[in-house]
Design a protein around this motif. Structure first.
Motif, PDB file in Angstrom:
ATOM      1  N   PHE A   1      -8.148 -12.714   1.033  1.00 39.69           N
ATOM      2  CA  PHE A   1      -7.727 -11.504   1.740  1.00 39.69           C
ATOM      3  C   PHE A   1      -6.283 -11.246   1.367  1.00 39.69           C
ATOM      4  N   THR A   2      -5.950 -10.029   0.922  1.00 38.22           N
ATOM      5  CA  THR A   2      -4.594  -9.708   0.506  1.00 38.22           C
ATOM      6  C   THR A   2      -4.012  -8.596   1.378  1.00 38.22           C
TER       7      THR A   2
ATOM      8  N   ILE B   1      -5.602   3.760  -8.712  1.00 41.85           N
ATOM      9  CA  ILE B   1      -5.397   2.342  -9.008  1.00 41.85           C
ATOM     10  C   ILE B   1      -4.972   2.211 -10.465  1.00 41.85           C
ATOM     11  N   ASP B   2      -4.068   1.304 -10.731  1.00 42.66           N
ATOM     12  CA  ASP B   2      -3.654   1.006 -12.100  1.00 42.66           C
ATOM     13  C   ASP B   2      -4.640  -0.004 -12.672  1.00 42.66           C
ATOM     14  N   ALA B   3      -5.691   0.511 -13.284  1.00 45.46           N
ATOM     15  CA  ALA B   3      -6.781  -0.354 -13.748  1.00 45.46           C
ATOM     16  C   ALA B   3      -6.403  -1.162 -14.990  1.00 45.46           C
TER      17      ALA B   3
ATOM     18  N   VAL C   1      -7.256   5.064   2.659  1.00 45.68           N
ATOM     19  CA  VAL C   1      -7.895   4.274   1.599  1.00 45.68           C
ATOM     20  C   VAL C   1      -7.166   2.940   1.464  1.00 45.68           C
ATOM     21  N   GLN C   2      -7.926   1.857   1.381  1.00 46.41           N
ATOM     22  CA  GLN C   2      -7.354   0.520   1.288  1.00 46.41           C
ATOM     23  C   GLN C   2      -7.125   0.131  -0.156  1.00 46.41           C
ATOM     24  N   ASN C   3      -5.840   0.007  -0.541  1.00 45.01           N
ATOM     25  CA  ASN C   3      -5.526  -0.407  -1.910  1.00 45.01           C
ATOM     26  C   ASN C   3      -6.080  -1.787  -2.216  1.00 45.01           C
ATOM     27  N   LYS C   4      -6.096  -2.665  -1.222  1.00 45.40           N
ATOM     28  CA  LYS C   4      -6.588  -4.017  -1.453  1.00 45.40           C
ATOM     29  C   LYS C   4      -8.037  -4.003  -1.938  1.00 45.40           C
TER      30      LYS C   4
ATOM     31  N   GLY D   1       0.780  -1.232   0.000  1.00 43.95           N
ATOM     32  CA  GLY D   1       0.000   0.000   0.000  1.00 43.95           C
ATOM     33  C   GLY D   1       0.808   1.278   0.000  1.00 43.95           C
ATOM     34  N   ASP D   2       1.766   1.409   0.952  1.00 39.78           N
ATOM     35  CA  ASP D   2       2.518   2.656   1.025  1.00 39.78           C
ATOM     36  C   ASP D   2       3.447   2.823  -0.166  1.00 39.78           C
TER      37      ASP D   2
END
Length: 407
Positions: A230-231, A204-206, A312-315, A18-19
């Motif tokens: 869960f990641t 996000i890199d969609a 914000v949760q990247n997962k 995430g960071d």
């Protein structure tokens, strides 16, 4: 504009947690505005990402972070400082910062994460931008309130709050990751009128997290399931806590309704407590994997039952971009304005309630597909990195670039 000094608490390559993901895209955006000089830390002797950093940065310094946490804690107590600061204190990096400012035309310093604010020289006359991301002091306060190492976490919360306010007053702009985090930050300031707060969310890199770009993991595809994934970085306490909450509470109920269900914990450095559950009925702890996308692609639902979460949760965004239905708690939803029942399913942190929501989801494959498709559309419309980071140019004083984005 002149050069930019970018300070981050980890090497922003590879963008695999995430960071690092946020720091990586922040660095890319800064490199489009001018020459960037990067100061950061590597864990121990690990210099992974150095070659990629060398290609993007005009100059850089990677300081090894070798100080053991207990030693950082002793130093912090003796110095009356937060452990978070002493753990990231480096004479090597401090010297490099001063030399870089002396040798180059540095017009701005961008600090990623509050631990790095200690390196901004008092006498620096250019613009200073602090990206706190989220309110770390509140996170430690939450740990103390939950009864975890109460004295230490309460102390860290108190001292970090002082540092967060000092940084806010020092900076020309202080960035938070969501309106909720910005409001929380302001509420903890003694003089909020003296701090300029800007919200810049996560993107996000969609194209990378595209369901067409990754096939489901063959091992998961070969088993009946359903599969729940869960990641995350699994030695990070909120992630460990959430995974254990699923294993020790939710899975018992899910297995009663779906006897062949499997919960997959995917991410580096799973703790001893998590590994103790590996191989128990319905639980597979994978540890670090080369690519999380096949696991997300194979998931009947991605779970994000975070009990303590900041920012914000990247997962969550990654799973939504992969068009998978996400079942999450309110804390995990922070900073993402998606709609319950349309773009994802939100649940109370109660195993019975979450189990019922999951059972209803899996009983209606059309609804599951509809929610997944809506989730990807939401990410494409609202969470592209370039759009998210467009305000940076204006914060750094690059009016031409800011006007180009505005147009």
């Amino acid at each position: 504009m002149g050069g930019i000094l970018f300070l981050a608490h980890r090497v922003p390559f590879p963008p695999d947690r995430g960071d690092r993901i946020r720091a990586h895209h922040l660095l890319k955006a800064l490199a489009r505005l001018g020459p960037v000089h990067v100061g950061c830390f590597a864990e121990g002797a690990d210099n992974a990402g150095q070659a990629a950093l060398a290609e993007m940065a005009t100059s850089y310094c990677i300081a090894p972070r070798t100080k053991a946490l207990p030693l950082a804690g002793i130093e912090a107590v003796l110095a009356g400082k937060p452990v978070s600061l002493t753990a990231f204190n480096s004479r090597q990096l401090a010297t490099w910062v001063h030399e870089t400012i002396a040798r180059h035309d540095i017009s701005a310093i961008v600090v990623f994460s509050g631990q790095m604010g200690q390196y901004v020289p008092t006498e620096f006359a250019g613009r200073v931008i602090i990206d706190l991301c989220d309110v770390d002091s509140a996170k430690f306060a939450s740990y103390a309130e939950a009864g975890e190492r109460v004295w230490l976490n309460a102390r860290e919360a108190r001292l970090l709050a002082i540092e967060e306010e000092r940084l806010g007053r020092r900076a020309d702009a202080t960035i938070l990751i969501s309106e909720a985090e910005a409001a929380l930050y302001r509420s903890r300031l003694t003089a909020p009128e003296k701090v300029a707060v800007q919200v810049i969310g996560n993107g996000i890199d969609a194209e990378f997290f595209d369901p067409a770009a990754a096939r489901p993991h063959p091992q998961l595809e070969s088993l009946p399931g359903p599969h729940f994934v869960f990641t995350g970085q699994m030695d990070y306490r909120p992630n460990e806590q959430a995974a254990l909450w699923v294993i020790e509470g939710l899975m018992q109920r899910l297995l009663q309704r779906f006897p062949e269900a499997i919960f997959h914990v995917v991410g580096r450095n799973p703790t001893r407590a998590l590994m103790a559950h590996h191989g128990t009925p319905g639980v597979h702890v994978w540890g670090e994997v080369p690519d999380v996308r096949p696991f997300i692609a194979a998931a009947d639902a991605v779970l994000a039952p975070l009990l303590i979460a900041r920012g914000v949760q990247n997962k969550v965004l990654e799973a939504m971009a992969m068009a998978r239905p996400v079942v999450l708690t309110r804390d995990a939803a922070t900073g993402i304005d998606a709609r319950d029942g349309e773009d994802w399913l939100m649940s109370e942190a109660d195993p019975a309630i979450m189990c019922n929501r999951i059972e209803a989801l899996l009983s209606d494959p059309q609804a599951s597909a509809r929610i997944g498709a809506a989730a990807r559309r939401f990410v494409l419309d609202h969470h592209g990195w370039e759009a998210m980071l467009a305000p940076l140019a204006g914060l750094l004083g690059d009016r031409d670039e800011a006007e180009r984005h505005a147009a």
